[in-house]
Design a protein around this motif. Structure first.
Motif, mmCIF file in Angstrom:
data_model
loop_
_atom_site.group_PDB
_atom_site.id
_atom_site.type_symbol
_atom_site.label_atom_id
_atom_site.label_comp_id
_atom_site.label_asym_id
_atom_site.label_seq_id
_atom_site.Cartn_x
_atom_site.Cartn_y
_atom_site.Cartn_z
ATOM 1 N N VAL A 1 75.942 70.391 5.027
ATOM 2 C CA VAL A 1 75.218 71.333 5.884
ATOM 3 C C VAL A 1 74.354 70.590 6.893
ATOM 4 C CG1 VAL A 1 73.259 71.585 4.300
ATOM 5 C CG2 VAL A 1 73.835 73.448 5.885
ATOM 6 N N ASP A 2 73.808 69.419 6.513
ATOM 7 C CA ASP A 2 73.041 68.614 7.462
ATOM 8 C C ASP A 2 73.946 68.132 8.595
ATOM 9 O OD1 ASP A 2 70.668 68.710 5.828
ATOM 10 O OD2 ASP A 2 71.575 67.194 4.543
ATOM 11 N N TYR A 3 75.128 67.711 8.232
ATOM 12 C CA TYR A 3 76.073 67.244 9.249
ATOM 13 C C TYR A 3 76.556 68.381 10.139
ATOM 14 C CZ TYR A 3 76.397 62.807 6.681
ATOM 15 O OH TYR A 3 76.130 61.601 6.079
ATOM 16 N N GLU A 4 76.715 69.562 9.573
ATOM 17 C CA GLU A 4 77.173 70.696 10.368
ATOM 18 C C GLU A 4 76.191 71.002 11.501
ATOM 19 O OE1 GLU A 4 79.907 72.314 10.333
ATOM 20 O OE2 GLU A 4 80.836 72.210 8.358
ATOM 21 N N VAL A 5 74.900 70.898 11.217
ATOM 22 C CA VAL A 5 73.889 71.178 12.240
ATOM 23 C C VAL A 5 73.973 70.136 13.357
ATOM 24 C CG1 VAL A 5 71.416 71.295 12.710
ATOM 25 C CG2 VAL A 5 72.346 72.362 10.647
ATOM 26 N N GLY A 6 73.995 68.851 12.998
ATOM 27 C CA GLY A 6 74.089 67.806 14.008
ATOM 28 C C GLY A 6 75.387 67.867 14.788
ATOM 29 N N ASN A 7 76.476 68.150 14.109
ATOM 30 C CA ASN A 7 77.777 68.254 14.767
ATOM 31 C C ASN A 7 77.798 69.394 15.774
ATOM 32 O OD1 ASN A 7 80.739 67.780 15.031
ATOM 33 N ND2 ASN A 7 80.844 69.789 14.064
ATOM 34 N N TRP A 8 77.228 70.529 15.403
ATOM 35 C CA TRP A 8 77.167 71.659 16.332
ATOM 36 C C TRP A 8 76.366 71.275 17.569
ATOM 37 C CZ3 TRP A 8 72.921 74.425 18.109
ATOM 38 C CH2 TRP A 8 73.238 75.566 18.872
ATOM 39 N N TYR A 9 75.274 70.561 17.390
ATOM 40 C CA TYR A 9 74.440 70.175 18.529
ATOM 41 C C TYR A 9 75.204 69.247 19.471
ATOM 42 C CZ TYR A 9 70.823 67.849 21.241
ATOM 43 O OH TYR A 9 70.093 67.324 22.278
ATOM 44 N N VAL A 10 75.776 68.171 18.945
ATOM 45 C CA VAL A 10 76.389 67.184 19.842
ATOM 46 C C VAL A 10 77.674 67.717 20.475
ATOM 47 C CG1 VAL A 10 75.387 65.231 18.593
ATOM 48 C CG2 VAL A 10 77.695 66.011 18.014
ATOM 49 N N SER A 11 78.323 68.693 19.856
ATOM 50 C CA SER A 11 79.587 69.190 20.406
ATOM 51 C C SER A 11 79.423 70.401 21.316
ATOM 52 C CB SER A 11 80.558 69.547 19.271
ATOM 53 O OG SER A 11 80.069 70.630 18.501
ATOM 54 N N THR A 12 78.199 70.970 21.399
ATOM 55 C CA THR A 12 78.020 72.185 22.199
ATOM 56 C C THR A 12 76.829 72.139 23.143
ATOM 57 O OG1 THR A 12 76.674 73.299 20.503
ATOM 58 C CG2 THR A 12 79.071 73.598 20.386
ATOM 59 N N HIS A 13 75.824 71.336 22.877
ATOM 60 C CA HIS A 13 74.624 71.361 23.713
ATOM 61 C C HIS A 13 74.949 70.863 25.116
ATOM 62 C CE1 HIS A 13 70.533 70.633 25.165
ATOM 63 N NE2 HIS A 13 70.134 71.436 24.195
ATOM 64 N N PRO A 14 74.510 71.563 26.154
ATOM 65 C CA PRO A 14 74.913 71.183 27.519
ATOM 66 C C PRO A 14 74.456 69.800 27.955
ATOM 67 C CG PRO A 14 73.250 72.935 27.530
ATOM 68 C CD PRO A 14 73.723 72.810 26.129
ATOM 69 N N SER A 15 73.435 69.228 27.309
ATOM 70 C CA SER A 15 72.995 67.883 27.683
ATOM 71 C C SER A 15 73.598 66.792 26.809
ATOM 72 C CB SER A 15 71.462 67.787 27.626
ATOM 73 O OG SER A 15 70.996 67.923 26.296
ATOM 74 N N SER A 16 74.424 67.171 25.843
ATOM 75 C CA SER A 16 75.042 66.174 24.969
ATOM 76 C C SER A 16 76.058 65.345 25.731
ATOM 77 C CB SER A 16 75.729 66.867 23.787
ATOM 78 O OG SER A 16 76.561 65.959 23.077
ATOM 79 N N GLY A 17 76.035 64.029 25.500
ATOM 80 C CA GLY A 17 77.017 63.166 26.142
ATOM 81 C C GLY A 17 78.439 63.501 25.777
ATOM 82 N N PHE A 18 78.647 64.104 24.624
ATOM 83 C CA PHE A 18 80.000 64.456 24.198
ATOM 84 C C PHE A 18 80.545 65.669 24.943
ATOM 85 C CE2 PHE A 18 78.282 62.082 20.615
ATOM 86 C CZ PHE A 18 79.297 61.182 20.379
ATOM 87 N N VAL A 19 79.669 66.433 25.567
ATOM 88 C CA VAL A 19 80.074 67.590 26.352
ATOM 89 C C VAL A 19 80.203 67.227 27.832
ATOM 90 C CG1 VAL A 19 79.353 69.916 27.069
ATOM 91 C CG2 VAL A 19 79.035 69.193 24.703
ATOM 92 N N ILE A 20 79.483 66.192 28.249
ATOM 93 C CA ILE A 20 79.395 65.850 29.671
ATOM 94 C C ILE A 20 80.504 64.925 30.137
ATOM 95 C CG2 ILE A 20 77.967 64.673 31.381
ATOM 96 C CD1 ILE A 20 75.517 65.637 29.784
ATOM 97 N N GLY A 21 80.828 63.893 29.323
ATOM 98 C CA GLY A 21 81.761 62.878 29.800
ATOM 99 C C GLY A 21 82.812 62.503 28.776
ATOM 100 N N LEU A 22 83.942 61.987 29.263
ATOM 101 C CA LEU A 22 85.036 61.556 28.400
ATOM 102 C C LEU A 22 84.717 60.196 27.796
ATOM 103 C CD1 LEU A 22 87.949 61.715 27.291
ATOM 104 C CD2 LEU A 22 88.717 60.749 29.479
ATOM 105 N N MET A 23 84.882 60.087 26.477
ATOM 106 C CA MET A 23 84.690 58.830 25.766
ATOM 107 C C MET A 23 85.842 58.627 24.789
ATOM 108 S SD MET A 23 80.603 58.905 24.923
ATOM 109 C CE MET A 23 80.489 60.694 24.687
ATOM 110 N N ALA A 24 86.426 57.441 24.819
ATOM 111 C CA ALA A 24 87.489 57.116 23.876
ATOM 112 C C ALA A 24 87.488 55.612 23.664
ATOM 113 C CB ALA A 24 88.854 57.586 24.389
ATOM 114 N N SER A 25 87.874 55.187 22.469
ATOM 115 C CA SER A 25 87.908 53.753 22.170
ATOM 116 C C SER A 25 88.799 53.503 20.964
ATOM 117 C CB SER A 25 86.499 53.210 21.910
ATOM 118 O OG SER A 25 85.920 53.848 20.789
#
Length: 278
Positions: free
Chosen positions: A186-210
């Motif tokens: 449940v702790d991870y679910e909260v953080g995951n929701w934030y980084v995958s949906t928040h408009p200022s999250s880098g994961f929502v703004i730009g493409l990253m792959a490695s």
């Protein structure tokens, strides 16, 4: 995990060794996972959910040939290790990579503590372009070799936190800070929701792959592709078309791209943008 699910994961990473929960098995699995399952954030960019239940992780990262970011990568790896009999505890960290040292960061990175007979080890297959390619002993102030760069843990002043650092071209660079408090899904679910949906999250703004094959690292940030050979000079190339981006994602990063109407417009938009600053 069932035996069939575990076998599918082994095929995905090219592993044919034994399943005894030893350090040698952990090292081999860790290296092959980093070589084979790329880091990528296409789902947030496409507005698609990032699900953390085991069935979704297995479907996306194993069967579909996709990649994912730390929540997906390390939670899948945790399922694998527990199925083999390892004692594994999920932890969380605040990322300080490429950030001012005084900046406070949320704990939005996932890592794993693996307890072996000789003590605890740190495993992390999900830190993008600088991810560990082998586990390191959970011990401060010791330089530790991995298949790629050396790493070390240092104690943070007047706290119970560790800071993970990597030696990059002769300089120790901080990656993230963490403590040993166990985390729940449940702790991870909260953080995951934030980084995958928040408009200022880098994961929502730009493409990253490695991906980290033997002897080098490949990183893609928006339309800038970099190859970092171990002990050599990095090479960078701007990908100016959607075709070049698609080829880099599939042929270099090893990602089977998701189907759907949004993929081509996304690649065209990223290819047309100004390249990111170096």
């Amino acid at each position: 995990m069932t035996d069939a699910e575990l076998d599918a994961y082994f095929r995905r990473i090219g592993y044919s060794g034994g399943g005894a929960p030893t350090l040698e098995t952990l090292q081999d699995l860790h290296r092959r996972h980093a070589e084979s399952i790329p880091f990528e954030n296409l789902n947030p960019l496409l507005g698609r959910p990032v699900r953390l239940d085991f069935a979704s992780l297995q479907e996306k990262l194993v069967r579909e040939g996709r990649g994912g970011y730390c929540y997906e990568q390390n939670l899948l790896f945790q399922h694998v290790l527990k199925s083999l009999g390892y004692r594994v505890t999920g932890l969380s960290a605040g990322v300080v990579w490429n950030r001012p040292p005084e900046e406070m960061t949320p704990r939005t990175h996932v890592l794993l503590q693996v307890d072996l007979e000789d003590g605890p080890w740190l495993a992390d297959v999900g830190f993008g372009g600088q991810t560990l390619t082998g586990p390191i002993r959970l011990e401060a102030d010791v330089e530790q070799e991995t298949p790629h760069e050396p790493y070390r843990l240092v104690r943070c002043d007047e706290s119970d936190e560790f800071e993970l650092q990597a030696e990059i071209r002769g300089t120790w660079r901080p990656l993230y800070r963490f403590d040993l408090r166990p985390q729940r899904l449940v702790d991870y679910e909260v953080g995951n929701w934030y980084v995958s949906t928040h408009p200022s999250s880098g994961f929502v703004i730009g493409l990253m792959a490695s991906r980290a094959p033997t002897g080098c690292r490949y990183t893609l940030f928006n339309n800038s592709l970099a190859v970092h050979p171990l002990g050599g000079e990095s090479e960078r190339r701007t990908l100016g078309t959607a075709v070049e981006l698609r080829e880099a994602l599939t042929d270099v990063l090893g990602i089977t791209l998701p189907n759907g109407p949004g993929m081509n417009p996304l690649l065209e938009r990223i290819a047309a943008a100004d390249p990111p600053p170096r």
